[in-house]
Every structure is written in structure tokens, then in C-alpha cells.
Design a protein around this motif. Structure first.
Motif, PDB file in Angstrom:
ATOM      1  N   HIS A  36       0.855  -1.190   0.000  1.00 50.91           N
ATOM      2  CA  HIS A  36       0.000   0.000   0.000  1.00 50.91           C
ATOM      3  C   HIS A  36       0.889   1.238   0.000  1.00 50.91           C
ATOM      4  O   HIS A  36       1.889   1.301   0.721  1.00 50.91           O
ATOM      5  N   VAL A  37       0.541   2.216  -0.827  1.00 56.72           N
ATOM      6  CA  VAL A  37       1.329   3.450  -0.921  1.00 56.72           C
ATOM      7  C   VAL A  37       0.597   4.561  -0.172  1.00 56.72           C
ATOM      8  O   VAL A  37      -0.561   4.867  -0.459  1.00 56.72           O
ATOM      9  N   SER A  38       1.280   5.154   0.786  1.00 54.75           N
ATOM     10  CA  SER A  38       0.694   6.189   1.633  1.00 54.75           C
ATOM     11  C   SER A  38       1.350   7.538   1.345  1.00 54.75           C
ATOM     12  O   SER A  38       2.029   7.705   0.333  1.00 54.75           O
ATOM     13  N   SER A  39       1.181   8.476   2.254  1.00 55.41           N
ATOM     14  CA  SER A  39       1.528   9.870   1.944  1.00 55.41           C
ATOM     15  C   SER A  39       2.010  10.629   3.171  1.00 55.41           C
ATOM     16  O   SER A  39       1.663  10.312   4.313  1.00 55.41           O
ATOM     17  N   ASP A  40       2.795  11.684   2.904  1.00 54.41           N
ATOM     18  CA  ASP A  40       3.183  12.613   3.964  1.00 54.41           C
ATOM     19  C   ASP A  40       1.981  13.356   4.534  1.00 54.41           C
ATOM     20  O   ASP A  40       2.057  13.930   5.625  1.00 54.41           O
ATOM     21  N   TYR A  41       0.848  13.345   3.824  1.00 47.35           N
ATOM     22  CA  TYR A  41      -0.350  14.056   4.277  1.00 47.35           C
ATOM     23  C   TYR A  41      -0.993  13.415   5.508  1.00 47.35           C
ATOM     24  O   TYR A  41      -1.936  13.975   6.053  1.00 47.35           O
ATOM     25  N   VAL A  42      -0.480  12.274   5.961  1.00 42.52           N
ATOM     26  CA  VAL A  42      -0.992  11.716   7.220  1.00 42.52           C
ATOM     27  C   VAL A  42      -0.468  12.516   8.406  1.00 42.52           C
ATOM     28  O   VAL A  42      -0.951  12.354   9.533  1.00 42.52           O
ATOM     29  N   PHE A  43       0.520  13.388   8.182  1.00 39.98           N
ATOM     30  CA  PHE A  43       1.081  14.226   9.241  1.00 39.98           C
ATOM     31  C   PHE A  43       0.609  15.669   9.070  1.00 39.98           C
ATOM     32  O   PHE A  43       0.257  16.102   7.971  1.00 39.98           O
ATOM     33  N   ASP A  44       0.618  16.430  10.173  1.00 35.69           N
ATOM     34  CA  ASP A  44       0.196  17.836  10.088  1.00 35.69           C
ATOM     35  C   ASP A  44       1.347  18.775   9.735  1.00 35.69           C
ATOM     36  O   ASP A  44       1.141  19.971   9.517  1.00 35.69           O
ATOM     37  N   GLY A  45       2.580  18.255   9.692  1.00 33.41           N
ATOM     38  CA  GLY A  45       3.709  19.061   9.269  1.00 33.41           C
ATOM     39  C   GLY A  45       4.249  20.020  10.299  1.00 33.41           C
ATOM     40  O   GLY A  45       5.041  20.909   9.968  1.00 33.41           O
ATOM     41  N   THR A  46       3.858  19.863  11.559  1.00 30.86           N
ATOM     42  CA  THR A  46       4.313  20.801  12.593  1.00 30.86           C
ATOM     43  C   THR A  46       5.578  20.331  13.307  1.00 30.86           C
ATOM     44  O   THR A  46       6.143  21.076  14.099  1.00 30.86           O
ATOM     45  N   LYS A  47       6.033  19.128  13.029  1.00 30.81           N
ATOM     46  CA  LYS A  47       7.214  18.609  13.710  1.00 30.81           C
ATOM     47  C   LYS A  47       8.468  19.313  13.214  1.00 30.81           C
ATOM     48  O   LYS A  47       8.597  19.639  12.032  1.00 30.81           O
ATOM     49  N   THR A  48       9.408  19.514  14.123  1.00 29.24           N
ATOM     50  CA  THR A  48      10.727  19.998  13.748  1.00 29.24           C
ATOM     51  C   THR A  48      11.612  18.785  13.479  1.00 29.24           C
ATOM     52  O   THR A  48      11.788  17.931  14.347  1.00 29.24           O
ATOM     53  N   GLY A  49      12.160  18.701  12.297  1.00 28.32           N
ATOM     54  CA  GLY A  49      12.965  17.536  11.950  1.00 28.32           C
ATOM     55  C   GLY A  49      12.175  16.527  11.135  1.00 28.32           C
ATOM     56  O   GLY A  49      10.998  16.717  10.810  1.00 28.32           O
ATOM     57  N   GLU A  50      12.827  15.434  10.799  1.00 26.25           N
ATOM     58  CA  GLU A  50      12.238  14.433   9.917  1.00 26.25           C
ATOM     59  C   GLU A  50      11.185  13.583  10.640  1.00 26.25           C
ATOM     60  O   GLU A  50      11.356  13.235  11.812  1.00 26.25           O
ATOM     61  N   TYR A  51      10.153  13.236   9.918  1.00 24.56           N
ATOM     62  CA  TYR A  51       9.141  12.317  10.451  1.00 24.56           C
ATOM     63  C   TYR A  51       9.627  10.879  10.293  1.00 24.56           C
ATOM     64  O   TYR A  51      10.100  10.477   9.231  1.00 24.56           O
ATOM     65  N   THR A  52       9.490  10.094  11.366  1.00 23.04           N
ATOM     66  CA  THR A  52       9.804   8.677  11.308  1.00 23.04           C
ATOM     67  C   THR A  52       8.510   7.883  11.144  1.00 23.04           C
ATOM     68  O   THR A  52       7.405   8.421  11.256  1.00 23.04           O
ATOM     69  N   GLU A  53       8.674   6.581  10.921  1.00 25.43           N
ATOM     70  CA  GLU A  53       7.517   5.710  10.758  1.00 25.43           C
ATOM     71  C   GLU A  53       6.717   5.570  12.045  1.00 25.43           C
ATOM     72  O   GLU A  53       5.533   5.192  12.005  1.00 25.43           O
ATOM     73  N   GLU A  54       7.333   5.884  13.184  1.00 14.37           N
ATOM     74  CA  GLU A  54       6.663   5.714  14.477  1.00 14.37           C
ATOM     75  C   GLU A  54       5.958   6.980  14.955  1.00 14.37           C
ATOM     76  O   GLU A  54       5.239   6.940  15.962  1.00 14.37           O
ATOM     77  N   ASP A  55       6.150   8.082  14.274  1.00 17.12           N
ATOM     78  CA  ASP A  55       5.520   9.329  14.716  1.00 17.12           C
ATOM     79  C   ASP A  55       4.002   9.241  14.620  1.00 17.12           C
ATOM     80  O   ASP A  55       3.466   8.632  13.690  1.00 17.12           O
ATOM     81  N   PRO A  56       3.297   9.854  15.584  1.00 12.00           N
ATOM     82  CA  PRO A  56       1.827   9.818  15.537  1.00 12.00           C
ATOM     83  C   PRO A  56       1.307  10.594  14.337  1.00 12.00           C
ATOM     84  O   PRO A  56       1.860  11.631  13.952  1.00 12.00           O
ATOM     85  N   ILE A  57       0.233  10.077  13.756  1.00  9.44           N
ATOM     86  CA  ILE A  57      -0.355  10.735  12.593  1.00  9.44           C
ATOM     87  C   ILE A  57      -1.355  11.794  13.049  1.00  9.44           C
ATOM     88  O   ILE A  57      -1.937  11.709  14.129  1.00  9.44           O
ATOM     89  N   SER A  58      -1.527  12.815  12.200  1.00 15.42           N
ATOM     90  CA  SER A  58      -2.435  13.915  12.515  1.00 15.42           C
ATOM     91  C   SER A  58      -2.802  14.636  11.233  1.00 15.42           C
ATOM     92  O   SER A  58      -2.351  15.758  10.992  1.00 15.42           O
ATOM     93  N   PRO A  59      -3.602  14.003  10.370  1.00 18.36           N
ATOM     94  CA  PRO A  59      -3.896  14.592   9.060  1.00 18.36           C
ATOM     95  C   PRO A  59      -4.714  15.869   9.166  1.00 18.36           C
ATOM     96  O   PRO A  59      -5.559  16.014  10.048  1.00 18.36           O
ATOM     97  N   LEU A  60      -4.476  16.778   8.225  1.00 19.06           N
ATOM     98  CA  LEU A  60      -5.133  18.079   8.252  1.00 19.06           C
ATOM     99  C   LEU A  60      -6.417  18.124   7.434  1.00 19.06           C
ATOM    100  O   LEU A  60      -7.326  18.883   7.752  1.00 19.06           O
ATOM    101  N   GLY A  61      -6.496  17.361   6.354  1.00 17.09           N
ATOM    102  CA  GLY A  61      -7.642  17.453   5.450  1.00 17.09           C
ATOM    103  C   GLY A  61      -8.200  16.101   5.087  1.00 17.09           C
ATOM    104  O   GLY A  61      -7.741  15.053   5.570  1.00 17.09           O
ATOM    105  N   VAL A  62      -9.199  16.095   4.201  1.00 17.22           N
ATOM    106  CA  VAL A  62      -9.896  14.862   3.831  1.00 17.22           C
ATOM    107  C   VAL A  62      -8.947  13.856   3.194  1.00 17.22           C
ATOM    108  O   VAL A  62      -8.946  12.677   3.559  1.00 17.22           O
ATOM    109  N   TYR A  63      -8.135  14.303   2.238  1.00 16.50           N
ATOM    110  CA  TYR A  63      -7.205  13.380   1.592  1.00 16.50           C
ATOM    111  C   TYR A  63      -6.302  12.717   2.624  1.00 16.50           C
ATOM    112  O   TYR A  63      -6.142  11.485   2.642  1.00 16.50           O
ATOM    113  N   GLY A  64      -5.695  13.521   3.496  1.00 16.77           N
ATOM    114  CA  GLY A  64      -4.822  12.957   4.524  1.00 16.77           C
ATOM    115  C   GLY A  64      -5.557  12.017   5.460  1.00 16.77           C
ATOM    116  O   GLY A  64      -5.009  11.001   5.901  1.00 16.77           O
ATOM    117  N   GLN A  65      -6.808  12.346   5.766  1.00 17.78           N
ATOM    118  CA  GLN A  65      -7.601  11.470   6.633  1.00 17.78           C
ATOM    119  C   GLN A  65      -7.848  10.119   5.974  1.00 17.78           C
ATOM    120  O   GLN A  65      -7.774   9.081   6.627  1.00 17.78           O
TER     121      GLN A  65
END
Length: 476
Positions: A285-314
Motif C-alpha cells: 500500500h502506498v501512503s503519503s506525507d499528508y498523514v502528518f500535520d507538518g508541525t514537527k521539527t525535523g524528519e518524520y519517522t515511521e513511528e511518529d503519531p499521525i495527525s492529518p489536516l484534510g480529507v485526503y490525509g484522513q
């Protein structure tokens, strides 16, 4: 020969890949014996594949010397003896370098053998009243592809304890072909869904005309339509790569777009996940950076909690959760995808040639990911035996903004990069009358896990250079 009591449960490799011999603990006294012929938790811990048996068969043989086989069915079997003793012979009838390889041994109630799909199974009884049992992970089907080998084939040269001219053999088994006339059983298939999209076309280039790879489009397989469970003989498939997705992030914010996004990215994926789980298939399955809200400082890892902003990310976040319910799954999270067809890079190149000076956002940071890199990563993960789970897969190198990338496109195509102006996301969409999805400002994904698994990607900037060169060659 008496059954050996008290052995520990253990797995032994044989000379045929995937064919494993097991010692089974048998507990007995003067009254008889008891054994756990199949115990999921213990046997998977001992190294038996969780192959999902659906049927239990028993073949009873009343006379010494009864000889059966050699049959290779398109499913896996766990074979043991309930009572009596047999001489077993297994022949690899799968396509590949080990076609024709042979393994023989005796089985009594204290031994069992796991027979993978495409390995021919046969036996000869050494005691009267022998019951030969086997668990299988598919139901018999007239549409299935079988292979058979003659018990007396000189090429494999099985030394039967009792000569074949002195034993009971069925007429069918006597007339099975020699090895030179056997049709090898092909490997299980890989199904690529959405093969006409940008990623689908990259997967076509990656896998080519491999006969074990099947490409489908929405016209030939609609995962949102009813009846997916019966759309294929799913036991013939090893891997499903889902390259179909709804990716119109802004349109997803409209009532109609929201419906289509959830149907493609969630409802359809749910049906695929159920099918993959039921039939032991690996789901990619191919996913997206849109599962994150983009507020983290630094790179997102696979273990970071998800927080989508819009319908597509949700919908992509929901899809990730669904895909993770499949025991065998790879989820590739990616960002800023560029493939064959209309995309940000081709748009910037076109604007440069037309003399247009664009305004491009400079407050969203990430890395480009070319579909060829995603396709290559999928192929490597599936072939490597890497642990199942989520992997970030994007272009490598130094992150930048869309503004930085636009300037690179202008410069690399011989235009003045100063023609590109920087604006904020809010400024860019300020006059939009249509719904606009919120974008994550930080889309930089850590690549450490994928790299540790041997899945590296090219530097995003170098890929951009190569992409533009290929476009110029195609135009000229």
C-alpha cells in the motif's frame, strides 16, 4: 518400527527449498499415544509458516505397499501419519533451478512434513492400516493448475522400498508423464492494481513482461465494486500492489470529492485487505506525507503519531490503519510524487518556455519522489524478505521548498531562476474560490529504516536533473 516418544518439536530443512521436516512430540504409554498434530502457536514458533489451513484430509491404506502420487497441487500441505508408517518421496515440480530435486524419508506419527505449493507429494505404505493425513490451505478447484510425475520416472530415480511392479498403484498414477513432459508449476502471481496511473506505469517499467505479473486498470478490476472476493482465484496470488488511489487533495474537500476519496482510499482498500488476509497475500500500500500535520521539527519517522489536516490525509491515514491489519503488509509513505505525465516539474518547465514568471510557495519543505524510485523500492522490499511494516520512501538528499525546486527547473532548463517569486501558502491561495486543502509545512520523511532494509533511493536533485534531460530528449 515403534513410534519414538518424547521428541521435542523441531524443524529441519531438506534439500528442497521450503520443504521442512518436523519432529512431533508424541506422548505414550501401555494404553497407546497422544500427539498435537497441529498446534498453531507452537508450530509457528518452531518455524512453520502460518499457512492458513482450511481443510483436513485423511487417506487410509489397508495394505503394505500401497503407493500414491506424485501430485503437485497449487496449495501448501502439512502432512503427517496418524497411524502406521510410510516411505515418502517429494519432488520439486516448480519453475526454477530446483525443478526435479528429490527428498525422501520415512514418516511415522512422530514426524510431519510441510510441503509447499508445487512440490509433488507421494508415499508408499510400510505397515498395514496406515492413515496419511494432510492439512491444506485451499479447497480443490477444477480451475487450479496441477502437475503430476510418474512414480517410476528414471530422471528423479526414486528408490522405492518395495518395487513398483509388486505394489498397488492406480491406473492414473501409472500413466503420469515423465519429468521431461511435466509442466512446471509457475510461481504465484503479483497483481498490480491501477497500472495506468503514474505509479502504475512506473511499475510496468519495473516489472516488465514478467509472466507472473498481472496488470489491471479500473476497467478490468474495480476494487470499489462489489464481488472482489470472487473476482480472482486469489490463492494463485502472492502479492497485491495497490497503485490505485484518489490524489486530488483539493477536490477531496468538496462533497463529491470527499465521497470519491473515501471510496478509493478506504472502502476499496478495505476489500483488498480482507482478501489479502483471507488468502495469505502480501499487500503493498502506498501512503503519503499528508498523514502528518507538518508541525514537527525535523524528519518524520515511521513511528511518529499521525495527525492529518484534510480529507485526503484522513483517507490515507485510515488506509494505513486498514493495511496494517493484513499480516503480510508493506506500507510505503512517500511525498511530492513526480511521474510520467502532468506534474509540478512539467508545469514549471512549460511556464519557463512560455515566458511566464510564476509565484511558488516557499513555506512547504520536503523532497521530491520519482515514481521510478517508488516502484524500485516496492520491488526490493517484496524480494528482500524485509520485515513487514511501514517504510518511508522518498528521494534522498537535502530537503527544499517548492520554490527552491521551481528555481532549479528554470535554471536547469537554461532560464533565469530569478523569474520565480516566493510566496507563502496563504498568499498563493488567497484568491481561490474553490476549496483548498491544508498542506503539511514539513513533509520531510526519515529514510533510515528503508536504508537499513537495503532500500535506498536516488538523490532527489540528481533525479530532477535526469528527469529534465529525459524530457528534453523526448521533445527533441
Amino acid at each position: 518400527m515403534a513410534t519414538e516418544f518424547g521428541k521435542a518439536l523441531a524443524r529441519t530443512e531438506t534439500t528442497i527449498p521450503g520443504l521442512f521436516l518436523f519432529d512431533l512430540p508424541v506422548h505414550g504409554d501401555s494404553r497407546g499415544w497422544f500427539k498435537e498434530n497441529w498446534q498453531h502457536e507452537k508450530m509457528t514458533a518452531a518455524g512453520l509458516e502460518d499457512f492458513g489451513p482450511v481443510q483436513n484430509n485423511i487417506s487410509f491404506n489397508d495394505a503394505v505397499g500401497t503407493t500414491r502420487g506424485i501430485h503437485a497441487e497449487p496449495w501448501d500441505k502439512f502432512v503427517s501419519v496418524a497411524t502406521g508408517r510410510i516411505f515418502g518421496a517429494w519432488v520439486d515440480l516448480r519453475e526454477g533451478d530446483t525443478f526435479g530435486a528429490v527428498f525422501t524419508t520415512e514418516l511415522d506419527p512422530s514426524k510431519a512434513i510441510y510441503v509447499p505449493r508445487g512440490v509433488g507429494n507421494s508415499y508408499q505404505t510400510l505397515e498395514p492400516d496406515t492413515a496419511y493425513t494432510y492439512l491444506v490451505n485451499d479447497h480443490w478447484s477444477p480451475a487450479a493448475s496441477y502437475s503430476f510425475l510418474n512414480l517410476a520416472d528414471e530422471t528423479v530415480g526414486i528408490t522405492w522400498p518395495i518395487p513398483l511392479d509388486q505394489v498397488e498403484i492406480s491406473a492414473k498414477d501409472k500413466n503420469h508423464p515423465r519429468l521431461s513432459d511435466v509442466t512446471p508449476i509457475p510461481p504465484k502471481k503479483t497483481l498490480i492494481i491501477g497500472a495506468n496511473g503514474q505509479l502504475g506505469r512506473a511499475l510496468r517499467a519495473e516489472y516488465g513482461e514478467n509472466p507472473s505479473v498481472e496488470y489491471t486498470t479500473r476497467d478490468t478490476l474495480d476494487i470499489t465494486a462489489p464481488g472482489l472476493a470472487a473476482a480472482r482465484r486469489w490463492r494463485d496470488y502472492d502479492t497485491i500492489i495497490n497503485a490505485a488511489a484518489y490524489t486530488a487533495v483539493d477536490t477531496a474537500e468538496t462533497p463529491e470529492g470527499r465521497t470519491h476519496a473515501w471510496a478509493a482510499n478506504v472502502t476499496g482498500l478495505t476489500a483488498l485487505a480482507e482478501t489479502a488476509t483471507r488468502h495469505g497475500i502480501t499487500l503493498v500500500h502506498v501512503s503519503s506525507d499528508y498523514v502528518f500535520d507538518g508541525t514537527k521539527t525535523g524528519e518524520y519517522t515511521e513511528e511518529d503519531p499521525i495527525s492529518p489536516l484534510g480529507v485526503y490525509g484522513q483517507t490515507k491515514a485510515a488506509g494505513d490503519a486498514i493495511a496494517q491489519t493484513v499480516p503480510r503488509h508493506y506500507i510505503l509513505r512517500t511525498s511530492w510524487v513526480i511521474g510520467d505525465g502532468n506534474n509540478f516539474i512539467s508545469t514549471m518547465a512549460r511556464l519557463a518556455e512560455k515566458g511566464i514568471d510564476p509565484k511558488v510557495v516557499n513555506d512547504q519543505v520536503g523532497r521530491l519522489t520519482f515514481t521510478s524510485d517508488i516502484a524500485s523500492a516496492i520491488s526490493k522490499l517484496c524480494a528482500s524478505g524485509a520485515p513487514y511494516g511501514i517504510y518511508n520512501v522518498t528521494g534522498a538528499g537535502t530537503p527544499g521548498s517548492w520554490y527552491d525546486i521551481a528555481r532549479d527547473v528554470y535554471r536547469l532548463n537554461g532560464h533565469d531562476p530569478e523569474r520565480v517569486s516566493a510566496v507563502s501558502t496563504e498568499e498563493y491561495f488567497a484568491n481561490s474560490t474553490a476549496p483548498v486543502a491544508q498542506r503539511p509545512r514539513n513533509s520531510v520523511l526519515s529514510l533510515a529504516k528503508a536504508q537499513a532494509a537495503g532500500v535506498g533511493t536516488a538523490d532527489a536533485h540528481q533525479s530532477l536533473v535526469g528527469y529534465l534531460e529525459s524530457v528534453r530528449r523526448d521533445v527533441s
